[in-house]
Design an enzyme around this catalytic site. Structure first.
Site, short mmCIF file in Angstrom:
data_model
loop_
_atom_site.label_atom_id
_atom_site.label_comp_id
_atom_site.label_asym_id
_atom_site.label_seq_id
_atom_site.Cartn_x
_atom_site.Cartn_y
_atom_site.Cartn_z
N HIS A 72 0.84 -1.20 0.00
CA HIS A 72 0.00 0.00 0.00
C HIS A 72 0.87 1.25 0.00
O HIS A 72 1.74 1.41 0.84
CB HIS A 72 -0.91 0.03 1.24
CG HIS A 72 -2.13 -0.83 1.09
ND1 HIS A 72 -3.25 -0.66 1.87
CD2 HIS A 72 -2.41 -1.86 0.26
CE1 HIS A 72 -4.17 -1.55 1.52
NE2 HIS A 72 -3.69 -2.29 0.54
N TYR A 201 -9.21 5.48 7.85
CA TYR A 201 -9.36 5.80 9.27
C TYR A 201 -10.40 6.92 9.37
O TYR A 201 -10.21 7.99 8.80
CB TYR A 201 -8.04 6.29 9.86
CG TYR A 201 -6.96 5.23 9.97
CD1 TYR A 201 -6.18 4.88 8.87
CD2 TYR A 201 -6.72 4.57 11.17
CE1 TYR A 201 -5.18 3.91 8.97
CE2 TYR A 201 -5.72 3.61 11.28
CZ TYR A 201 -4.97 3.28 10.17
OH TYR A 201 -3.99 2.32 10.26
N PRO A 293 -3.89 0.04 18.89
CA PRO A 293 -3.63 -0.42 17.51
C PRO A 293 -3.82 0.66 16.44
O PRO A 293 -3.53 0.43 15.29
CB PRO A 293 -4.62 -1.56 17.33
CG PRO A 293 -5.64 -1.39 18.39
CD PRO A 293 -5.00 -0.67 19.51
N LYS A 297 1.23 -0.24 15.17
CA LYS A 297 2.62 -0.28 15.63
C LYS A 297 2.98 -1.51 16.45
O LYS A 297 4.16 -1.84 16.59
CB LYS A 297 2.92 0.97 16.49
CG LYS A 297 2.88 2.26 15.70
CD LYS A 297 3.99 2.33 14.67
CE LYS A 297 3.75 3.42 13.64
NZ LYS A 297 4.09 2.97 12.29
N TYR A 384 3.78 6.67 10.08
CA TYR A 384 2.96 5.49 9.75
C TYR A 384 3.81 4.39 9.09
O TYR A 384 3.68 3.22 9.42
CB TYR A 384 1.81 5.88 8.82
CG TYR A 384 0.73 4.82 8.72
CD1 TYR A 384 0.78 3.83 7.75
CD2 TYR A 384 -0.31 4.78 9.64
CE1 TYR A 384 -0.20 2.85 7.67
CE2 TYR A 384 -1.30 3.79 9.57
CZ TYR A 384 -1.23 2.84 8.57
OH TYR A 384 -2.19 1.84 8.51
P1 FAS Z 1 2.34 -11.81 21.58
O1 FAS Z 1 1.35 -11.44 22.65
O2 FAS Z 1 1.90 -11.87 20.16
O3 FAS Z 1 3.01 -13.22 21.90
C1 FAS Z 1 3.33 -13.58 23.22
C2 FAS Z 1 3.25 -15.09 23.29
O4 FAS Z 1 3.70 -15.50 24.58
C3 FAS Z 1 1.82 -15.60 23.15
O5 FAS Z 1 1.77 -16.63 22.18
C4 FAS Z 1 1.47 -16.13 24.54
O6 FAS Z 1 0.62 -17.25 24.49
C5 FAS Z 1 2.84 -16.52 25.05
N1 FAS Z 1 2.93 -16.55 26.52
C6 FAS Z 1 2.40 -15.69 27.40
N2 FAS Z 1 2.72 -16.06 28.66
C7 FAS Z 1 3.50 -17.18 28.54
C8 FAS Z 1 4.14 -18.05 29.47
N3 FAS Z 1 4.04 -17.84 30.78
N4 FAS Z 1 4.85 -19.09 29.00
C9 FAS Z 1 4.96 -19.32 27.67
N5 FAS Z 1 4.36 -18.55 26.72
C10 FAS Z 1 3.64 -17.49 27.18
N6 FAS Z 1 -1.01 -4.72 16.71
C11 FAS Z 1 -1.11 -4.04 15.55
O7 FAS Z 1 -0.10 -3.55 15.06
N7 FAS Z 1 -2.32 -3.91 14.92
C12 FAS Z 1 -3.47 -4.49 15.43
O8 FAS Z 1 -4.53 -4.37 14.85
C13 FAS Z 1 -3.41 -5.22 16.63
N8 FAS Z 1 -4.52 -5.83 17.14
C14 FAS Z 1 -4.42 -6.52 18.31
C15 FAS Z 1 -5.54 -7.15 18.89
C16 FAS Z 1 -5.43 -7.85 20.11
C17 FAS Z 1 -6.65 -8.52 20.72
C18 FAS Z 1 -4.19 -7.92 20.78
C19 FAS Z 1 -4.05 -8.64 22.11
C20 FAS Z 1 -3.06 -7.30 20.21
C21 FAS Z 1 -3.18 -6.60 18.98
N9 FAS Z 1 -2.07 -5.98 18.39
C22 FAS Z 1 -2.14 -5.29 17.24
C23 FAS Z 1 -0.80 -6.03 19.00
C24 FAS Z 1 -0.17 -7.36 18.67
O9 FAS Z 1 -0.16 -7.55 17.30
C25 FAS Z 1 1.16 -7.39 19.35
O10 FAS Z 1 1.84 -6.17 19.24
C26 FAS Z 1 2.05 -8.51 18.84
O11 FAS Z 1 1.33 -9.71 18.93
C27 FAS Z 1 3.31 -8.49 19.72
O12 FAS Z 1 4.00 -9.66 19.50
P2 FAS Z 1 4.74 -10.39 20.72
O13 FAS Z 1 5.53 -9.39 21.47
O14 FAS Z 1 5.36 -11.59 20.13
O15 FAS Z 1 3.57 -10.78 21.75
C1 PHB Z 2 -5.80 -4.43 10.95
O1 PHB Z 2 -5.92 -4.68 9.72
O2 PHB Z 2 -6.08 -5.27 11.84
C2 PHB Z 2 -5.32 -3.06 11.37
C3 PHB Z 2 -4.81 -2.22 10.41
C4 PHB Z 2 -4.35 -0.96 10.79
C5 PHB Z 2 -4.44 -0.58 12.12
C6 PHB Z 2 -4.96 -1.45 13.09
C7 PHB Z 2 -5.41 -2.70 12.71
O3 PHB Z 2 -4.01 0.65 12.48
#
Ligand code: FAS
Ligand code: PHB
Length: 393
Positions: A72, A201, A293, A297, A384
């Site tokens: 994009h 957005y 989100p 980032k 961004y």
């Molecule tokens: P993660 O949380 O992805 O991974 C951590 C891992 O550690 C998980 O698999 C967990 O099960 C494991 N874990 C936890 N405790 C443990 C333990 N005691 N022992 C072993 N394993 C354990 N970011 C965006 O940029 N855009 C979005 O739209 C967006 N939407 C999101 C929606 C939700 C509901 C959530 C929760 C996050 C969202 N995020 C979004 C942020 C997300 O993408 C995170 O930034 C990203 O997953 C970060 O990656 P990790 O640091 O690897 O953490």
């Molecule tokens: C998504 O596609 O999940 C998404 C994209 C952009 C954002 C947040 C979430 O800023």
């Protein structure tokens, strides 16, 4: 069991770190609390910054992303009956973003790790990190109901916001910063063509909305909702009607709706833990910081932490240089805080706050100013696409 780098968590941070270390002959073991199926089914981020895309290409986990991902050049801001496009490629001298779901990134990384014989233990929750100040830190974990011990040179806490690694550090050694926003995001995933070519957005008096996607046939939409809202309060039609109300009429008219594949509510918070290093324990990704989100980032900050941490481990094992390990926390936090700021600012600009009519007029004035100024558009664009990684050698 013994390894060089013990990694807690098989999200993007843990998997990327393990893959880069493997490519440099450094051994690691990933301990993951959930099952592989659970991890691969999580619907999360959708936008990869250029830096993350470059890392996935460098580590050799890019084929499906380059085949299926969508590059994009821009995104749109909808406000006050207007739609303004931010041309990232033009404003940043060529940078773009890649739309490719975190779910897919995770699957590609797991496949790469397993095909390389990587040690990934699923349903193996870490319960504590001990002796992280010593030369032989230990991760205590459970497997098949038995307590096990992983002895390592270093521990990478990649276990997210609710993980055990940060909790293993005494509270008086940590400084925490946290802001919880007074609203959440209600998201829907549907096998319908996206309403537009690029992300939209929307700042609307009823609340924020975001039109995103996973492919040309799969869409991801969000509407701001109250903190006490529940998914069961929302039928598919109720979601689509609310989304239409918050979009410009010409966009709403094009919306193609369909049944949900998934619907969930995510809370929004800004969070940073300082520092990121405690002896031979290093925090990375959501274990260290959380962003709303809005600025896309979260996943990208996790990748940036891994960029720094992997280089520090490579310098240590490859050349006996420990200087980068000592610089890891400061280097990460300089970039983390800029992303925390951008995500907070963009969230504050686009969301409805408790009917504060002055605040909404200030938001519209800021959006009007930003989109009428090359400097304003440029600051949006360069944040961004992701700020550059600093030299770390
Ligand atoms: P993660 O949380 O992805 O991974 C951590 C891992 O550690 C998980 O698999 C967990 O099960 C494991 N874990 C936890 N405790 C443990 C333990 N005691 N022992 C072993 N394993 C354990 N970011 C965006 O940029 N855009 C979005 O739209 C967006 N939407 C999101 C929606 C939700 C509901 C959530 C929760 C996050 C969202 N995020 C979004 C942020 C997300 O993408 C995170 O930034 C990203 O997953 C970060 O990656 P990790 O640091 O690897 O953490
Ligand atoms: C998504 O596609 O999940 C998404 C994209 C952009 C954002 C947040 C979430 O800023």
């Amino acid at each position: 069991m013994r390894t060089q780098v013990g990694i807690i968590g098989s999200g993007p941070a843990g998997l990327m770190l393990a893959q880069i270390l493997h490519n440099h002959g450094i051994e690691s073991v990933i301990l993951e609390r959930q099952s592989r199926a659970y991890v691969e089914a999580r619907i999360r981020a959708g936008v990869l910054e250029q830096g993350t895309v470059n890392m996935l290409r460098e580590m050799g986990v890019h084929k499906r992303m380059d085949a299926e991902g969508l590059v994009h050049d821009g995104f749109a801001l909808a406000f006050d009956g207007r739609t303004e496009r931010i041309n990232m490629r033009e404003l940043t001298g060529g940078s773009t973003v890649m739309v490719y779901g975190q779910t897919e990134v995770t699957k590609d990384l797991i496949d790469a790790r397993l095909s390389a014989g990587g040690m990934l233990k699923y349903s193996a929750p870490a319960v504590a990190v001990e002796d992280y100040d010593s030369a032989r830190p230990r991760i205590i974990y459970e497997e098949n109901g038995q307590r096990q011990e992983l002895i390592c040179d270093f521990v990478a806490g990649c276990d997210g916001y609710h993980g055990v690694s940060r909790q293993s550090v005494p509270a008086d050694k940590l400084t925490l910063f946290e802001k919880v926003y007074p609203f959440g995001w209600l998201g829907i995933l549907s096998d319908t063509p996206p309403v537009d070519e690029e992300l939209i957005y929307a700042n609307h008096q009823r609340g924020f909305a975001l039109c995103s996607m996973r492919s040309h046939t799969r869409s991801r939409y969000y509407v701001q909702c109250s903190l006490d809202d529940k998914v069961e309060n929302w039928s598919d039609d109720a979601f689509w009607d609310e989304l239409r109300r918050r979009l410009p009429p010409e966009t709403a008219a094009k919306l193609i709706t369909g049944p949900r594949l998934e619907m969930s509510i995510a809370p929004l918070r800004s969070f940073v833990a300082e520092p990121l290093r405690f002896g031979n324990l290093f925090l990375a990704g959501d274990a260290a910081h959380i962003v709303p989100p809005t600025g896309a980032k979260g996943l990208n900050l996790a990748a940036a932490d891994v960029y720094y941490l992997s280089r520090a481990f490579i310098a240590h094992y490859g050349e006996g240089r420990t200087g980068l390990l000592a610089r890891y926390s400061d280097a990460c936090l300089r970039r983390v805080w800029k992303a925390i700021r951008f995500s907070w600012w963009f969230t504050s600009l686009m969301h409805k706050f408790d009917d504060d009519s002055l605040n909404h007029r200030l938001q519209l004035a800021e959006l009007d100013y930003l989109t009428s100024s090359v400097a304003g558009r440029t600051t949006m664009a360069e944040n961004y696409v992701g700020l550059p990684f600093e030299r770390f050698e």
